[in-house]
Design an enzyme around this catalytic site. Structure first.
Site, PDB file in Angstrom:
ATOM      1  N   GLU A 253     -31.512   7.518   9.914  1.00 37.67           N
ATOM      2  CA  GLU A 253     -31.391   8.981   9.899  1.00 37.67           C
ATOM      3  C   GLU A 253     -32.775   9.603   9.797  1.00 37.67           C
ATOM      4  OE1 GLU A 253     -30.095  11.617  10.483  1.00 37.67           O
ATOM      5  OE2 GLU A 253     -28.323  12.138   9.340  1.00 37.67           O
ATOM      6  N   ASP A 254     -32.901  10.829  10.270  1.00 38.55           N
ATOM      7  CA  ASP A 254     -34.178  11.527  10.120  1.00 38.55           C
ATOM      8  C   ASP A 254     -34.395  11.976   8.680  1.00 38.55           C
ATOM      9  OD1 ASP A 254     -32.141  13.442  10.237  1.00 38.55           O
ATOM     10  OD2 ASP A 254     -33.071  14.641  11.812  1.00 38.55           O
TER      11      ASP A 254
ATOM     12  N   ASP B 103     -30.522  15.412   3.240  1.00 35.87           N
ATOM     13  CA  ASP B 103     -30.720  16.692   2.572  1.00 35.87           C
ATOM     14  C   ASP B 103     -29.592  16.875   1.552  1.00 35.87           C
ATOM     15  OD1 ASP B 103     -31.928  19.278   2.302  1.00 35.87           O
ATOM     16  OD2 ASP B 103     -30.527  20.128   3.732  1.00 35.87           O
TER      17      ASP B 103
ATOM     18  N   PHE C   6     -38.308  23.293   4.520  1.00 35.79           N
ATOM     19  CA  PHE C   6     -37.740  22.976   5.830  1.00 35.79           C
ATOM     20  C   PHE C   6     -38.845  22.436   6.726  1.00 35.79           C
ATOM     21  CE2 PHE C   6     -35.853  23.392   9.968  1.00 35.79           C
ATOM     22  CZ  PHE C   6     -34.560  22.969   9.729  1.00 35.79           C
TER      23      PHE C   6
ATOM     24  N   ARG D 261     -39.256  19.051  18.119  1.00 33.64           N
ATOM     25  CA  ARG D 261     -38.974  17.623  17.913  1.00 33.64           C
ATOM     26  C   ARG D 261     -40.124  16.732  18.383  1.00 33.64           C
ATOM     27  NH1 ARG D 261     -33.501  17.082  16.517  1.00 33.64           N
ATOM     28  NH2 ARG D 261     -32.044  18.464  17.564  1.00 33.64           N
TER      29      ARG D 261
HETATM   30  P1  IMP Z   1     -27.367  16.951   5.227  1.00 32.58           P
HETATM   31  O1  IMP Z   1     -25.996  16.733   5.757  1.00 32.58           O
HETATM   32  O2  IMP Z   1     -27.489  18.246   4.491  1.00 32.58           O
HETATM   33  O3  IMP Z   1     -27.896  15.798   4.401  1.00 32.58           O
HETATM   34  O4  IMP Z   1     -28.314  17.177   6.454  1.00 32.58           O
HETATM   35  C1  IMP Z   1     -28.720  16.192   7.267  1.00 32.58           C
HETATM   36  C2  IMP Z   1     -29.183  16.765   8.587  1.00 32.58           C
HETATM   37  O5  IMP Z   1     -29.632  18.120   8.480  1.00 32.58           O
HETATM   38  C3  IMP Z   1     -30.357  15.997   9.094  1.00 32.58           C
HETATM   39  O6  IMP Z   1     -29.949  14.896   9.871  1.00 32.58           O
HETATM   40  C4  IMP Z   1     -31.113  17.036   9.892  1.00 32.58           C
HETATM   41  O7  IMP Z   1     -30.632  17.071  11.217  1.00 32.58           O
HETATM   42  C5  IMP Z   1     -30.803  18.344   9.223  1.00 32.58           C
HETATM   43  N1  IMP Z   1     -31.885  18.770   8.307  1.00 32.58           N
HETATM   44  C6  IMP Z   1     -31.866  18.803   6.958  1.00 32.58           C
HETATM   45  N2  IMP Z   1     -33.018  19.229   6.449  1.00 32.58           N
HETATM   46  C7  IMP Z   1     -33.815  19.466   7.499  1.00 32.58           C
HETATM   47  C8  IMP Z   1     -35.196  19.927   7.628  1.00 32.58           C
HETATM   48  O8  IMP Z   1     -35.937  20.185   6.675  1.00 32.58           O
HETATM   49  N3  IMP Z   1     -35.652  20.046   8.910  1.00 32.58           N
HETATM   50  C9  IMP Z   1     -34.901  19.767  10.010  1.00 32.58           C
HETATM   51  N4  IMP Z   1     -33.645  19.321   9.930  1.00 32.58           N
HETATM   52  C10 IMP Z   1     -33.098  19.185   8.696  1.00 32.58           C
HETATM   53 MG    MG Z   2     -29.990  14.932  12.174  1.00 35.19          MG
END
Ligand code: IMP
Ligand code: MG
Length: 171
Positions: free
Chosen positions: A93-94, A97, A146, A159
């Site tokens: 995963e990238d 969050d 962010f 990206r």
């Molecule tokens: P989560 O479900 O809140 O954990 O979010 C995961 C996804 O939200 C990641 O795979 C990203 O695509 C996106 N995301 C969360 N934080 C960021 C950020 O700081 N920059 C860009 N994308 C983010």
């Molecule tokens: Mg993502």
């Protein structure tokens, strides 16, 4: 754009993660699953540093649309091509969050009965977690900002930036 993690730092960390994964998966049936689109750049660099036979596959899930905050609703947009039953799965995963996306993915993948499941993320924002998730390999822990670049987007842009950066609020 303010640089948070530069190219050299990313490269060194990816190399170290690759070495660790290589050691942990020797003699295993490793399939690396990249989560589109954010993980693509990280995944491409990471698998080049994993020195054992492996397969790769991808899944795409819906995330935030054009907003920067999680809706908590996750939907599969593209499913795996490969069967993963009995195999050693590593999700790439990238960023983790809130953890909502990863929780959904882990439960979905575990329901297909892999032999093992681990998670590798480039970035971790632990202060934003809403649900507990296990992350086995973390590139960098960051604070609640962010970020974009190296695969991560804001409204599908940025990206292709080769480092991790923060967009200036006055830009
Ligand atoms: P989560 O479900 O809140 O954990 O979010 C995961 C996804 O939200 C990641 O795979 C990203 O695509 C996106 N995301 C969360 N934080 C960021 C950020 O700081 N920059 C860009 N994308 C983010
Ligand atoms: Mg993502």
């Amino acid at each position: 754009m303010r640089i948070l993690i530069d190219e050299r730092k990313i490269e060194n960390r990816v190399k170290a993660l690759g070495a660790q994964i290589t050691a942990d998966y020797i003699d295993k049936d490793l399939i690396v699953i990249g989560i589109l689109k954010g993980a693509v750049l990280f995944m491409a660099d990471l698998v080049k540093k994993i020195d054992i036979p492996l397969s790769i596959d991808f899944m795409a899930v819906s995330s935030y649309g054009k907003s920067t905050r999680s809706s908590g609703i996750v939907r599969i947009l593209k499913d795996l091509d490969e069967e993963i039953e009995g195999r050693d799965v590593l999700i790439v995963e990238d960023i983790v969050d809130t953890g909502l996306t990863l929780k959904f993915l882990a439960e979905n993948i575990l329901s297909r009965n892999p032999k093992s499941l681990k998670v590798c993320c480039l970035l971790d924002k632990p202060s934003r977690r809403k649900v507990a998730v296990d992350v086995d390999y973390v590139g960098f822990e960051i604070s609640d900002e962010f970020v974009v670049g190296y695969g991560l987007d804001y409204a599908q842009k940025y990206r292709n930036i080769p480092f991790i950066g923060v967009i200036d609020s006055n830009a």
